[in-house]
Design an enzyme around this catalytic site. Structure first.
Site, PDB file in Angstrom:
ATOM      1  N   TYR A   1      37.470  47.972  37.687  1.00 41.22           N
ATOM      2  CA  TYR A   1      36.861  46.706  38.104  1.00 41.22           C
ATOM      3  C   TYR A   1      35.746  46.295  37.146  1.00 41.22           C
ATOM      4  O   TYR A   1      35.650  45.128  36.741  1.00 41.22           O
ATOM      5  CB  TYR A   1      36.329  46.860  39.528  1.00 41.22           C
ATOM      6  CG  TYR A   1      35.868  45.583  40.186  1.00 41.22           C
ATOM      7  CD1 TYR A   1      36.784  44.661  40.687  1.00 41.22           C
ATOM      8  CD2 TYR A   1      34.507  45.319  40.347  1.00 41.22           C
ATOM      9  CE1 TYR A   1      36.365  43.502  41.321  1.00 41.22           C
ATOM     10  CE2 TYR A   1      34.078  44.159  40.976  1.00 41.22           C
ATOM     11  CZ  TYR A   1      35.013  43.256  41.463  1.00 41.22           C
ATOM     12  OH  TYR A   1      34.581  42.105  42.083  1.00 41.22           O
TER      13      TYR A   1
ATOM     14  N   LYS B   1      35.701  42.915  34.827  1.00 43.45           N
ATOM     15  CA  LYS B   1      34.655  41.904  34.950  1.00 43.45           C
ATOM     16  C   LYS B   1      33.842  41.786  33.661  1.00 43.45           C
ATOM     17  O   LYS B   1      33.433  40.671  33.280  1.00 43.45           O
ATOM     18  CB  LYS B   1      33.744  42.238  36.134  1.00 43.45           C
ATOM     19  CG  LYS B   1      34.428  42.108  37.489  1.00 43.45           C
ATOM     20  CD  LYS B   1      34.993  40.704  37.736  1.00 43.45           C
ATOM     21  CE  LYS B   1      35.363  40.492  39.197  1.00 43.45           C
ATOM     22  NZ  LYS B   1      35.912  39.140  39.448  1.00 43.45           N
TER      23      LYS B   1
END
Length: 240
Positions: A151, A155
């Site tokens: 993640y 991002k």
């Protein structure tokens, strides 16, 4: 003719709050979602109650053909003034136990999804010489978070893509920025130790989807006409 905002992952949470805020700001909404029919219809109904048009678009942002099939007919007639890349999800695990599937799918949604949706729209924005692109990243892309290697990588990549695209399209008056929420009251934090998390946040509370939507609204407004390539944090001070 009314301006249009395309928001991905907008059936609930931050995406729905952004869609509703931009509707209140006077935009008609192209509302993308992957599978939550009930949530999408609820959000669409609220948009229509606000007096704006809403076009639900059910497709998986990682599926290039599905994106093309959904957007191409619409783009022949109109070009959104705003694109908000919000679609995302997490599959948390320490890296030693993370499957390649969990790694790939998280990167595909956040990065390939951004590419699939943004490319066909920005090419038309360039011809119109105007537009705003807002990418919803995360504090996890700015600081290390144990159990979120995939993640955080996704991002952080989205933040980098924001900066590069901003440089590419600035001369055509298209502004590209990222917003990085911290811990926000959504389904993604439902199973986390919220009381413990609040103790780590200087403001001692979680943020709301509406607070993220307010920053997106500002970045889409004339007041933000000299802001591009930036990352705006909405995190209660947990990371600076």
């Amino acid at each position: 003719m009314s301006k249009i905002a395309l928001i991905t992952g907008a059936s609930k949470g931050i995406g729905a709050a952004i869609a509703l805020q931009l509707a209140e700001d006077g935009y008609d909404i192209w509302l993308n979602y992957r599978s939550d029919d009930e949530g999408a219809e609820k959000t669409a109904a609220a948009i229509r109650e606000a007096g704006r048009e809403c076009t639900p678009l059910k497709f998986d942002v990682t599926d290039e053909e599905a994106v093309e099939n959904a957007l191409a007919p619409l783009l022949q007639e109109e070009v959104p003034y705003i694109v908000v890349n919000n679609a995302g999800f997490a599959r948390d695990s320490i890296m030693m136990m993370m499957s390649s599937d969990d790694w790939n799918k998280v990167l595909q949604v956040h990065l390939t999804g951004f590419f699939n949706v943004t490319k066909p729209v920005v090419s038309r924005m360039l011809r119109k010489r105007t537009g705003r692109i807002i990418n919803i990243a995360s504090t996890s892309g700015e600081t290390g978070v144990a159990g979120q290697t995939n993640y955080s990588a996704a991002k952080a990549g989205l933040i980098g893509a924001t900066r590069s695209l901003a440089v590419e399209v600035a001369k055509r008056n298209i502004l590209v920025n990222a917003v990085t929420p911290g811990f926000i009251e959504t389904d993604m934090v439902a199973e986390l130790p919220v009381d413990q998390i609040k103790g780590q946040i200087p403001l001692k509370r979680l943020g709301t989807p509406q607070e993220v939507a307010g920053v997106v609204s500002f970045l889409c407004s004339d007041k933000a006409s000299y802001i591009t390539g930036q990352t705006i944090a909405v995190n209660g001070g947990i990371h600076t």
